[in-house]
Design a protein around this motif. Structure first.
Motif, PDB file in Angstrom:
ATOM      1  N   ALA A 145       0.838  -1.199   0.000  1.00  0.00           N
ATOM      2  CA  ALA A 145       0.000   0.000   0.000  1.00  0.00           C
ATOM      3  C   ALA A 145       0.872   1.247   0.000  1.00  0.00           C
ATOM      4  O   ALA A 145       2.098   1.181   0.206  1.00  0.00           O
ATOM      5  CB  ALA A 145      -0.912   0.012   1.224  1.00  0.00           C
ATOM      6  N   GLU A 146       0.226   2.371  -0.254  1.00  0.00           N
ATOM      7  CA  GLU A 146       0.868   3.672  -0.115  1.00  0.00           C
ATOM      8  C   GLU A 146       0.034   4.521   0.838  1.00  0.00           C
ATOM      9  O   GLU A 146      -1.197   4.567   0.735  1.00  0.00           O
ATOM     10  CB  GLU A 146       0.988   4.372  -1.466  1.00  0.00           C
ATOM     11  N   LEU A 147       0.728   5.184   1.769  1.00  0.00           N
ATOM     12  CA  LEU A 147       0.073   6.133   2.663  1.00  0.00           C
ATOM     13  C   LEU A 147       0.347   7.521   2.110  1.00  0.00           C
ATOM     14  O   LEU A 147       1.502   7.910   1.917  1.00  0.00           O
ATOM     15  CB  LEU A 147       0.617   5.998   4.084  1.00  0.00           C
ATOM     16  N   ILE A 148      -0.722   8.244   1.832  1.00  0.00           N
ATOM     17  CA  ILE A 148      -0.635   9.549   1.167  1.00  0.00           C
ATOM     18  C   ILE A 148      -1.278  10.590   2.074  1.00  0.00           C
ATOM     19  O   ILE A 148      -2.385  10.389   2.571  1.00  0.00           O
ATOM     20  CB  ILE A 148      -1.361   9.511  -0.191  1.00  0.00           C
ATOM     21  N   TRP A 149      -0.584  11.721   2.299  1.00  0.00           N
ATOM     22  CA  TRP A 149      -1.157  12.752   3.157  1.00  0.00           C
ATOM     23  C   TRP A 149      -0.788  14.140   2.637  1.00  0.00           C
ATOM     24  O   TRP A 149       0.187  14.300   1.903  1.00  0.00           O
ATOM     25  CB  TRP A 149      -0.709  12.573   4.609  1.00  0.00           C
ATOM     26  N   PRO A 150      -1.575  15.155   2.967  1.00  0.00           N
ATOM     27  CA  PRO A 150      -1.328  16.510   2.460  1.00  0.00           C
ATOM     28  C   PRO A 150      -0.010  17.068   2.975  1.00  0.00           C
ATOM     29  O   PRO A 150       0.319  16.919   4.155  1.00  0.00           O
ATOM     30  CB  PRO A 150      -2.516  17.321   3.006  1.00  0.00           C
TER      31      PRO A 150
ATOM     32  N   ARG B 157       1.189  20.054   3.944  1.00  0.00           N
ATOM     33  CA  ARG B 157       0.897  21.442   4.310  1.00  0.00           C
ATOM     34  C   ARG B 157       1.031  21.634   5.816  1.00  0.00           C
ATOM     35  O   ARG B 157       1.028  20.678   6.591  1.00  0.00           O
ATOM     36  CB  ARG B 157      -0.498  21.842   3.849  1.00  0.00           C
ATOM     37  N   VAL B 158       1.148  22.878   6.207  1.00  0.00           N
ATOM     38  CA  VAL B 158       1.304  23.220   7.613  1.00  0.00           C
ATOM     39  C   VAL B 158       0.004  22.919   8.366  1.00  0.00           C
ATOM     40  O   VAL B 158      -1.091  22.992   7.804  1.00  0.00           O
ATOM     41  CB  VAL B 158       1.668  24.718   7.750  1.00  0.00           C
ATOM     42  N   HIS B 159       0.128  22.595   9.633  1.00  0.00           N
ATOM     43  CA  HIS B 159      -1.020  22.350  10.513  1.00  0.00           C
ATOM     44  C   HIS B 159      -1.785  21.078  10.146  1.00  0.00           C
ATOM     45  O   HIS B 159      -2.949  20.943  10.510  1.00  0.00           O
ATOM     46  CB  HIS B 159      -1.999  23.528  10.537  1.00  0.00           C
ATOM     47  N   TYR B 160      -1.132  20.173   9.414  1.00  0.00           N
ATOM     48  CA  TYR B 160      -1.805  18.914   9.130  1.00  0.00           C
ATOM     49  C   TYR B 160      -1.377  17.883  10.161  1.00  0.00           C
ATOM     50  O   TYR B 160      -0.186  17.673  10.384  1.00  0.00           O
ATOM     51  CB  TYR B 160      -1.483  18.410   7.717  1.00  0.00           C
ATOM     52  N   ALA B 161      -2.348  17.225  10.782  1.00  0.00           N
ATOM     53  CA  ALA B 161      -2.055  16.260  11.846  1.00  0.00           C
ATOM     54  C   ALA B 161      -2.034  14.843  11.267  1.00  0.00           C
ATOM     55  O   ALA B 161      -3.072  14.219  11.080  1.00  0.00           O
ATOM     56  CB  ALA B 161      -3.094  16.362  12.951  1.00  0.00           C
TER      57      ALA B 161
ATOM     58  N   LYS C  73      -6.051  15.635   0.111  1.00  0.00           N
ATOM     59  CA  LYS C  73      -6.049  17.093   0.270  1.00  0.00           C
ATOM     60  C   LYS C  73      -7.447  17.624   0.566  1.00  0.00           C
ATOM     61  O   LYS C  73      -7.635  18.464   1.452  1.00  0.00           O
ATOM     62  CB  LYS C  73      -5.478  17.744  -0.992  1.00  0.00           C
ATOM     63  N   ALA C  74      -8.436  17.151  -0.176  1.00  0.00           N
ATOM     64  CA  ALA C  74      -9.794  17.689  -0.023  1.00  0.00           C
ATOM     65  C   ALA C  74     -10.405  17.318   1.314  1.00  0.00           C
ATOM     66  O   ALA C  74     -11.192  18.091   1.878  1.00  0.00           O
ATOM     67  CB  ALA C  74     -10.678  17.191  -1.159  1.00  0.00           C
ATOM     68  N   ALA C  75     -10.089  16.123   1.845  1.00  0.00           N
ATOM     69  CA  ALA C  75     -10.671  15.669   3.108  1.00  0.00           C
ATOM     70  C   ALA C  75      -9.722  15.865   4.283  1.00  0.00           C
ATOM     71  O   ALA C  75     -10.054  15.489   5.412  1.00  0.00           O
ATOM     72  CB  ALA C  75     -11.057  14.186   3.009  1.00  0.00           C
ATOM     73  N   SER C  76      -8.552  16.457   4.030  1.00  0.00           N
ATOM     74  CA  SER C  76      -7.567  16.680   5.087  1.00  0.00           C
ATOM     75  C   SER C  76      -7.350  15.402   5.888  1.00  0.00           C
ATOM     76  O   SER C  76      -7.492  15.369   7.103  1.00  0.00           O
ATOM     77  CB  SER C  76      -8.014  17.818   6.014  1.00  0.00           C
TER      78      SER C  76
ATOM     79  N   ARG D 231     -17.713  16.815  -3.170  1.00  0.00           N
ATOM     80  CA  ARG D 231     -18.832  16.421  -2.315  1.00  0.00           C
ATOM     81  C   ARG D 231     -18.509  15.144  -1.540  1.00  0.00           C
ATOM     82  O   ARG D 231     -18.895  14.990  -0.380  1.00  0.00           O
ATOM     83  CB  ARG D 231     -20.100  16.232  -3.157  1.00  0.00           C
ATOM     84  N   ALA D 232     -17.805  14.226  -2.187  1.00  0.00           N
ATOM     85  CA  ALA D 232     -17.408  12.994  -1.496  1.00  0.00           C
ATOM     86  C   ALA D 232     -16.460  13.312  -0.341  1.00  0.00           C
ATOM     87  O   ALA D 232     -16.583  12.745   0.751  1.00  0.00           O
ATOM     88  CB  ALA D 232     -16.753  12.032  -2.481  1.00  0.00           C
ATOM     89  N   ALA D 233     -15.528  14.219  -0.572  1.00  0.00           N
ATOM     90  CA  ALA D 233     -14.600  14.614   0.491  1.00  0.00           C
ATOM     91  C   ALA D 233     -15.346  15.289   1.639  1.00  0.00           C
ATOM     92  O   ALA D 233     -15.047  15.051   2.824  1.00  0.00           O
ATOM     93  CB  ALA D 233     -13.532  15.553  -0.071  1.00  0.00           C
TER      94      ALA D 233
END
Length: 349
Positions: free
Chosen positions: A101-106, A108-112, A143-146, A334-336
């Motif tokens: 699998a791949e773990l993908i995350w935004p 950007r600053v302030h992302y937990a 990105k859209a769902a943080s 809308r899904a996000a």
């Protein structure tokens, strides 16, 4: 998904005919869970029709001579190689309990990192699709769902038939729980065959009395492997990716001699009681349109909180092409938002 004994030329003629079919279809409803919130029936715009027509031309370049499942698997990979890659995300390869699998995350600053997760189960008829075909889509949802998105590379048919795909999906979900994500902060998302796997894995988790995810999102979901929906016939000329031969070939590769009405393989025949909130999105041109509408009705009857969206003029897996389709960007957003509404922990502003 034509069977191997049908020639590529026959498939080409079928797809060309589909590409020439009128993009405009009958008005359809945007069905929301609460009738009081129902909007006016949307109409596909001329701009949207033109965008879909261009997409179908592009698809035809890769699928027109793909007759066997192996050829269609390769065509899907080649098509998606021509699309923009992910941006503004971090990506890490992970072993999700034995599932690649791949773990993908935004990025950007302030992302937990480690708070909210989407388990993304890609589509491809149970026999195709990969990290490469769905990485950009997974990144856009991150990105859209943080949220962190775990995109899994589950085993494919015919090399690995049922239940390998469901086993891998549930294993990845349990890995998220073991990794510290709380069930209330996990949303399971699947498209096409991946929508089937997402629903089936959650149904199995409920049967095992384990904690279900906060919500499930199923896009272009295949819910009836017996292919009994009326749209199999009525949308045959509108869907460049679906016909009876393709469905039969994929079904045999995945199920072998198992009954397609077994509730463990077709959610339409399953007991949906206790299922988490469910968003189902489907294009009006898909032969699997009724797969969504009938399962949504069945789930509501079982007490499930269901939101259903039918996108006018959209083809199977339209959501993979937000860079070419305005409607894909909107439906993905809308899904996000649906995922954000159901996460127990909301992202910081």
């Amino acid at each position: 998904m034509r069977s191997a004994h049908h020639s590529g030329d026959a498939v080409g003629r079928s797809i060309v005919a589909a590409l020439r079919a009128a993009v405009s279809v009958a008005l359809l409803s945007l069905c929301l869970a609460a009738p009081s919130l129902a909007a006016e029936e949307p109409v596909q715009t001329e701009a949207s029709k033109a965008q879909v027509a261009k997409l179908l031309d592009k698809m035809g370049e890769y699928y027109s001579k793909a007759g066997t499942l192996a050829e269609r698997r390769a065509a899907f990979e080649q098509l998606m190689q021509q699309t923009p890659g992910p941006s503004k995300v971090q990506i890490r390869q992970v072993d999700a309990g034995g599932v690649a699998a791949e773990l993908i995350w935004p990025a950007r600053v302030h992302y937990a990192l480690g708070k909210r997760a989407i388990l993304y189960v890609h589509g491809g008829g149970f026999y195709s699709g990969s990290l490469d075909t769905h990485r950009a889509s997974a990144a856009s949802f991150a990105k859209a769902a943080s949220a962190d998105v775990l995109l899994i590379d589950y085993r494919l048919a015919p090399e690995y038939p049922y239940p390998s795909q469901i086993d891998d999906t549930l294993t990845a979900y349990l890995w998220l729980l073991d990794s510290g994500y709380e069930s209330g902060n996990i949303v399971v998302l699947g498209d096409a065959a991946g929508g089937n796997l997402a629903i089936q894995a959650v149904l199995r988790q409920i049967k095992l009395r384990g904690p279900p995810p906060a919500a499930v999102i199923a896009i272009s979901a295949v819910t009836d492997l017996a292919a009994t929906g009326a749209s199999i016939t009525t949308n045959a000329a509108n869907d460049p990716f679906g016909n009876a031969f393709q469905i039969e070939a994929a079904r045999k590769a995945y199920l072998g001699d198992r009954s397609p009405t077994d509730p463990r393989v077709s959610p339409l025949y399953a007991d949906m009681k206790g299922f988490p909130p469910l968003l189902m999105q489907v294009g009006s041109r898909e032969i699997s349109l009724d797969d969504t509408l009938r399962l949504a009705d069945r789930a509501r009857q079982a007490g499930v909180d269901v939101t259903t969206e039918v996108l006018p003029g959209m083809v199977h897996q339209w959501h993979l092409f937000p860079f070419w389709l305005d409607d894909a960007r909107k439906s993905n957003q809308r899904a996000a938002e649906f995922a954000l509404q159901h996460f127990a922990d909301k992202p910081r502003p």
